[in-house]
Design a protein around this motif. Structure first.
Motif, PDB file in Angstrom:
ATOM      1  N   VAL A   1       0.853  -1.190   0.000  1.00 30.27           N
ATOM      2  CA  VAL A   1       0.000   0.000   0.000  1.00 30.27           C
ATOM      3  C   VAL A   1       0.888   1.239   0.000  1.00 30.27           C
ATOM      4  CG1 VAL A   1      -1.820   1.265   1.196  1.00 30.27           C
ATOM      5  CG2 VAL A   1      -1.807  -1.244   1.238  1.00 30.27           C
ATOM      6  N   ASP A   2       0.753   2.056  -1.012  1.00 35.10           N
ATOM      7  CA  ASP A   2       1.547   3.276  -1.139  1.00 35.10           C
ATOM      8  C   ASP A   2       0.777   4.434  -0.513  1.00 35.10           C
ATOM      9  OD1 ASP A   2       3.462   5.096  -1.794  1.00 35.10           O
ATOM     10  OD2 ASP A   2       2.931   5.228  -3.921  1.00 35.10           O
ATOM     11  N   GLY A   3       1.325   5.002   0.530  1.00 33.78           N
ATOM     12  CA  GLY A   3       0.668   6.115   1.210  1.00 33.78           C
ATOM     13  C   GLY A   3       1.347   6.397   2.527  1.00 33.78           C
TER      14      GLY A   3
ATOM     15  N   ASP B   1       0.902   5.998   6.891  1.00 32.62           N
ATOM     16  CA  ASP B   1       0.061   5.434   7.938  1.00 32.62           C
ATOM     17  C   ASP B   1      -0.601   6.575   8.703  1.00 32.62           C
ATOM     18  OD1 ASP B   1       1.396   6.071  10.496  1.00 32.62           O
ATOM     19  OD2 ASP B   1       2.925   4.638   9.901  1.00 32.62           O
ATOM     20  N   LEU B   2      -1.713   6.253   9.336  1.00 35.40           N
ATOM     21  CA  LEU B   2      -2.563   7.286   9.923  1.00 35.40           C
ATOM     22  C   LEU B   2      -1.851   8.021  11.060  1.00 35.40           C
ATOM     23  CD1 LEU B   2      -5.328   8.633   9.831  1.00 35.40           C
ATOM     24  CD2 LEU B   2      -6.200   6.829  11.339  1.00 35.40           C
ATOM     25  N   ALA B   3      -0.935   7.345  11.764  1.00 32.95           N
ATOM     26  CA  ALA B   3      -0.201   8.018  12.840  1.00 32.95           C
ATOM     27  C   ALA B   3       0.662   9.146  12.275  1.00 32.95           C
ATOM     28  CB  ALA B   3       0.655   7.009  13.599  1.00 32.95           C
ATOM     29  N   ASP B   4       1.361   8.859  11.170  1.00 34.95           N
ATOM     30  CA  ASP B   4       2.177   9.904  10.540  1.00 34.95           C
ATOM     31  C   ASP B   4       1.292  10.992   9.933  1.00 34.95           C
ATOM     32  OD1 ASP B   4       4.502   8.616  11.244  1.00 34.95           O
ATOM     33  OD2 ASP B   4       4.727   7.586   9.318  1.00 34.95           O
ATOM     34  N   HIS B   5       0.179  10.587   9.362  1.00 32.94           N
ATOM     35  CA  HIS B   5      -0.756  11.533   8.755  1.00 32.94           C
ATOM     36  C   HIS B   5      -1.275  12.515   9.805  1.00 32.94           C
ATOM     37  CE1 HIS B   5      -4.477  12.452   6.187  1.00 32.94           C
ATOM     38  NE2 HIS B   5      -3.438  12.706   5.405  1.00 32.94           N
ATOM     39  N   LEU B   6      -1.585  12.002  10.993  1.00 37.21           N
ATOM     40  CA  LEU B   6      -2.045  12.848  12.086  1.00 37.21           C
ATOM     41  C   LEU B   6      -0.931  13.804  12.529  1.00 37.21           C
ATOM     42  CD1 LEU B   6      -4.017  13.666  14.357  1.00 37.21           C
ATOM     43  CD2 LEU B   6      -3.216  11.673  15.644  1.00 37.21           C
ATOM     44  N   ALA B   7       0.280  13.279  12.636  1.00 38.24           N
ATOM     45  CA  ALA B   7       1.405  14.109  13.086  1.00 38.24           C
ATOM     46  C   ALA B   7       1.711  15.247  12.120  1.00 38.24           C
ATOM     47  CB  ALA B   7       2.638  13.234  13.287  1.00 38.24           C
ATOM     48  N   GLU B   8       1.430  15.010  10.852  1.00 35.13           N
ATOM     49  CA  GLU B   8       1.735  16.024   9.831  1.00 35.13           C
ATOM     50  C   GLU B   8       0.648  17.095   9.731  1.00 35.13           C
ATOM     51  OE1 GLU B   8       2.156  13.618   6.402  1.00 35.13           O
ATOM     52  OE2 GLU B   8       4.057  12.707   7.054  1.00 35.13           O
ATOM     53  N   HIS B   9      -0.514  16.858  10.349  1.00 39.10           N
ATOM     54  CA  HIS B   9      -1.624  17.810  10.257  1.00 39.10           C
ATOM     55  C   HIS B   9      -2.169  18.075  11.659  1.00 39.10           C
ATOM     56  CE1 HIS B   9      -1.449  15.791   6.294  1.00 39.10           C
ATOM     57  NE2 HIS B   9      -1.735  16.995   5.827  1.00 39.10           N
ATOM     58  N   ASP B  10      -1.705  19.135  12.269  1.00 39.46           N
ATOM     59  CA  ASP B  10      -2.101  19.485  13.625  1.00 39.46           C
ATOM     60  C   ASP B  10      -2.621  20.922  13.645  1.00 39.46           C
ATOM     61  OD1 ASP B  10      -2.474  19.501  16.331  1.00 39.46           O
ATOM     62  OD2 ASP B  10      -0.357  19.867  16.826  1.00 39.46           O
TER      63      ASP B  10
ATOM     64  N   LYS C   1      -2.783   7.921  -1.440  1.00 35.30           N
ATOM     65  CA  LYS C   1      -2.657   9.248  -2.050  1.00 35.30           C
ATOM     66  C   LYS C   1      -3.998   9.785  -2.524  1.00 35.30           C
ATOM     67  CE  LYS C   1       2.187   8.751  -3.396  1.00 35.30           C
ATOM     68  NZ  LYS C   1       3.170   8.736  -4.496  1.00 35.30           N
ATOM     69  N   ASP C   2      -4.941   8.890  -2.865  1.00 36.88           N
ATOM     70  CA  ASP C   2      -6.260   9.354  -3.315  1.00 36.88           C
ATOM     71  C   ASP C   2      -7.224   9.561  -2.155  1.00 36.88           C
ATOM     72  OD1 ASP C   2      -6.829   6.781  -2.543  1.00 36.88           O
ATOM     73  OD2 ASP C   2      -7.736   6.162  -4.442  1.00 36.88           O
ATOM     74  N   GLY C   3      -6.727   9.427  -0.905  1.00 35.82           N
ATOM     75  CA  GLY C   3      -7.561   9.658   0.265  1.00 35.82           C
ATOM     76  C   GLY C   3      -8.298   8.440   0.777  1.00 35.82           C
ATOM     77  N   THR C   4      -8.227   7.321   0.069  1.00 39.94           N
ATOM     78  CA  THR C   4      -8.890   6.120   0.563  1.00 39.94           C
ATOM     79  C   THR C   4      -8.067   5.510   1.692  1.00 39.94           C
ATOM     80  OG1 THR C   4      -7.830   4.782  -1.161  1.00 39.94           O
ATOM     81  CG2 THR C   4     -10.044   5.596  -1.608  1.00 39.94           C
TER      82      THR C   4
ATOM     83  N   THR D   1     -10.284  19.008  -2.868  1.00 42.09           N
ATOM     84  CA  THR D   1      -9.408  20.133  -2.543  1.00 42.09           C
ATOM     85  C   THR D   1      -8.111  20.094  -3.331  1.00 42.09           C
ATOM     86  OG1 THR D   1      -8.316  18.908  -0.763  1.00 42.09           O
ATOM     87  CG2 THR D   1     -10.321  20.135  -0.201  1.00 42.09           C
ATOM     88  N   GLY D   2      -7.751  18.909  -3.811  1.00 43.90           N
ATOM     89  CA  GLY D   2      -6.462  18.771  -4.473  1.00 43.90           C
ATOM     90  C   GLY D   2      -5.344  18.436  -3.509  1.00 43.90           C
ATOM     91  N   HIS D   3      -5.632  18.430  -2.216  1.00 43.98           N
ATOM     92  CA  HIS D   3      -4.624  18.094  -1.218  1.00 43.98           C
ATOM     93  C   HIS D   3      -4.327  16.601  -1.285  1.00 43.98           C
ATOM     94  CE1 HIS D   3      -2.580  17.593   2.605  1.00 43.98           C
ATOM     95  NE2 HIS D   3      -2.555  18.905   2.753  1.00 43.98           N
ATOM     96  N   PRO D   4      -3.052  16.194  -1.333  1.00 38.96           N
ATOM     97  CA  PRO D   4      -2.755  14.753  -1.354  1.00 38.96           C
ATOM     98  C   PRO D   4      -3.163  14.096  -0.045  1.00 38.96           C
ATOM     99  CG  PRO D   4      -0.742  16.035  -1.049  1.00 38.96           C
ATOM    100  CD  PRO D   4      -1.831  17.018  -1.378  1.00 38.96           C
ATOM    101  N   LEU D   5      -3.558  12.849  -0.127  1.00 41.48           N
ATOM    102  CA  LEU D   5      -3.971  12.053   1.020  1.00 41.48           C
ATOM    103  C   LEU D   5      -5.117  12.708   1.791  1.00 41.48           C
ATOM    104  CD1 LEU D   5      -0.865  11.285   0.449  1.00 41.48           C
ATOM    105  CD2 LEU D   5      -0.942  10.277   2.722  1.00 41.48           C
ATOM    106  N   ASP D   6      -6.035  13.357   1.079  1.00 36.50           N
ATOM    107  CA  ASP D   6      -7.199  13.986   1.711  1.00 36.50           C
ATOM    108  C   ASP D   6      -8.293  12.926   1.849  1.00 36.50           C
ATOM    109  OD1 ASP D   6      -9.490  15.322   2.393  1.00 36.50           O
ATOM    110  OD2 ASP D   6      -9.335  16.861   0.851  1.00 36.50           O
TER     111      ASP D   6
END
Length: 510
Positions: A98-100, A102-111, A151-154, A287-292
């Protein structure tokens, strides 16, 4: 860290991307199909003695059952097996890469994490859990590190089969008195060694949703026991006190997901999805935002219809085709398939030939009765508890009508039906059935398998824990420990298992 090692003569390990006490996860290259995959290696020798063999058996069985779950939000299982020989042999699971993130990193990057994103992640997880619970399988270790955002948000859920196997019976696979799992996401009934079910995953979903909204899990501590104590006895802080912009309906849902008593949580992942639905973003331009994670939503990720209600496909083998299938040949095919471990095919053939066998030999003939017993047993072995349950109940009723309610075979069918209820996440119904069985077993110690009688009492204790009645569970398990020590000895593995559960329960009460 680079690999170069080839597993099963086919999967060339490339980069180590994760490891823990039981094994490692690698990116790998499938030499045969020319594709990238992920390979999880598990070391059974990290647990002792016969438990290592039990782990191998569970691993392969659960990987096969997991591979039956067909949902785009669940990582695809490609292959599984054993690599090497002897005690150091490793179990391997080959999965879709799976290319993307993980949710822990995703959360850390958006605070702070946008609350519409949190709703979109949770809704997609509900769709996955709805499909998984219909099998039924309980994930048991839902947490951000086991969720990938593409990357497509799924959203894709990882580690289903491995988590199920490592935590199928926590007291048997740990010698430290601590349950296997992640304490911060662990439901009270799971941590206490009680029976788990879909409601256990819903609690973990509540922890995850609280973390996305507030930036942290609801309960933290310096020790696993301290975290567990807070899960059991403290109320979570409402997220609107930390994020006032969070909708009131979302806060209310999180609090119900985090209910101590499983019966006070939402009844299913489907119900949670329906409550999240009004909070999902309206159709519009991405929105065009990656991993939205809001991008996938018009309504394509709603939970699928209950897959368990869909009839099994009719097998295509010649033994079951035509107006009068060759029943004897089909039975031979079933024996061969079971010997080869191809249980799902055997289930399909048995289900297809039963109507024809009934027409030819009679509904209550010995031939049909034998086929139905085999069908129910094979459904159980294949993890198809929802389909096995009515078959077992029918067999139990028919046998009881012929030989009486105390007949050992009828009791065995009822015992297996109770196991189905437990696996299907119906703890109250399972408890009622086990309690109804117990007087028969207690009165038949001389003629009934002692291990089965003791196991019924152990399951009653675990279900009481799952239902939040810790006082009754403690009393049940204390009496069970006394009898187990007297009948099997203090050093017997079963006795030690009950003692560990009581020690853990005593620690929490202390």
């Amino acid at each position: 860290m680079s690999g170069g090692r080839v597993v099963a003569g086919r999967y060339e390990l490339s980069t180590l991307i994760g490891q823990g006490g039981m094994g490692q996860v690698w990116t790998a290259y499938d030499q045969r199909l020319d594709r990238r995959v992920a390979v999880k290696l598990v070391r059974p020798d990290r647990v002792a003695g016969a438990e290592a063999d039990e782990l191998r058996h569970r691993f392969l069985r659960e990987c096969r059952i997991t591979a039956q779950v067909d949902h785009p939000g669940l990582v695809t299982v490609h292959d599984a097996g054993t690599e090497g020989e002897g005690p150091a042999a490793e179990l391997y699971l080959v999965m879709q890469y799976v290319d993307g993130s993980d949710l822990a990193d995703h959360l850390a990057e958006h605070d702070p994490y946008p609350w519409p994103w949190a709703v979109s992640v949770a809704a997609q997880l509900c769709a996955v859990l709805s499909a998984v619970h219909a099998v039924p399988i309980v994930h048991r270790d839902l947490k951000p590190r086991n969720v990938m955002v593409r990357k497509d948000g799924t959203v894709t859920v990882l580690d289903l089969g491995v988590a199920s196997v490592l935590d199928n019976d926590t007291t048997r696979l740990t010698h430290t008195g601590s349950p296997i799992g992640t304490p911060a996401y662990m439901a009270p009934e799971q941590a206490m060694g009680g029976a788990v079910g879909p409601y256990t995953d819903l609690y973990a979903l509540g922890v995850l949703l609280h973390e996305l909204l507030s930036g942290d899990v609801p309960f933290t501590g310096t020790t696993a026991l301290g975290i567990l104590h807070r899960h059991l006895y403290e109320a979570p802080l409402p997220v609107r006190q930390l994020r006032p912009e969070t909708p009131q309906a979302l806060e209310d849902l999180v609090l119900r997901l985090l209910a101590k008593d499983p019966q006070h949580r939402p009844p299913s992942a489907q119900h949670v999805y329906e409550e999240l639905l009004p909070l999902l973003p309206a159709p519009g331009a991405p929105t065009g935002h990656p991993l939205d994670p809001t991008r996938p939503f018009l309504r394509p990720h709603a939970p699928w219809p209950d897959a368990a209600r869909t009839p099994a496909p009719r097998p295509s083998g010649s033994a079951v085709q035509g107006e009068r299938p060759d029943i004897a040949r089909a039975v031979d095919d079933v024996k061969r398939l079971l010997g080869e471990g191809r249980i799902t095919q055997a289930v399909d053939i048995l289900g297809a030939i039963l109507p024809a066998a009934s027409a030819q030999h009679g509904e209550h003939s010995p031939v049909v009765r034998t086929l139905r017993k085999q069908y129910a047993a094979t459904l159980m072995d294949d993890g198809q508890y929802r389909r096995a349950l009515p078959e077992l109940r029918r067999l139990a009723d028919e046998r009881a009508a012929e030989a009486g309610h105390a007949d050992p075979q009828s009791l065995q069918f009822r015992y297996e039906a109770a196991q189905c209820l437990e696996a299907l996440g119906e703890p109250a119904e399972a408890l009622t059935e086990y309690r109804a069985l117990l007087p028969y077993y207690e009165n038949q110690y001389a003629t009934t398998d002692l291990r089965l009688a003791l196991d019924v009492r152990r399951r009653i204790g675990q279900l009481l824990l799952a239902l939040g009645d810790r006082a009754a569970a403690h009393d049940t398990l204390m009496r069970l420990l006394y009898d187990a020590e007297r009948l099997q000895g203090p050093g017997h593995p079963f006795t030690a298992e009950v003692r560990r559960t009581l020690q853990w329960l005593g620690q929490v009460h202390g």
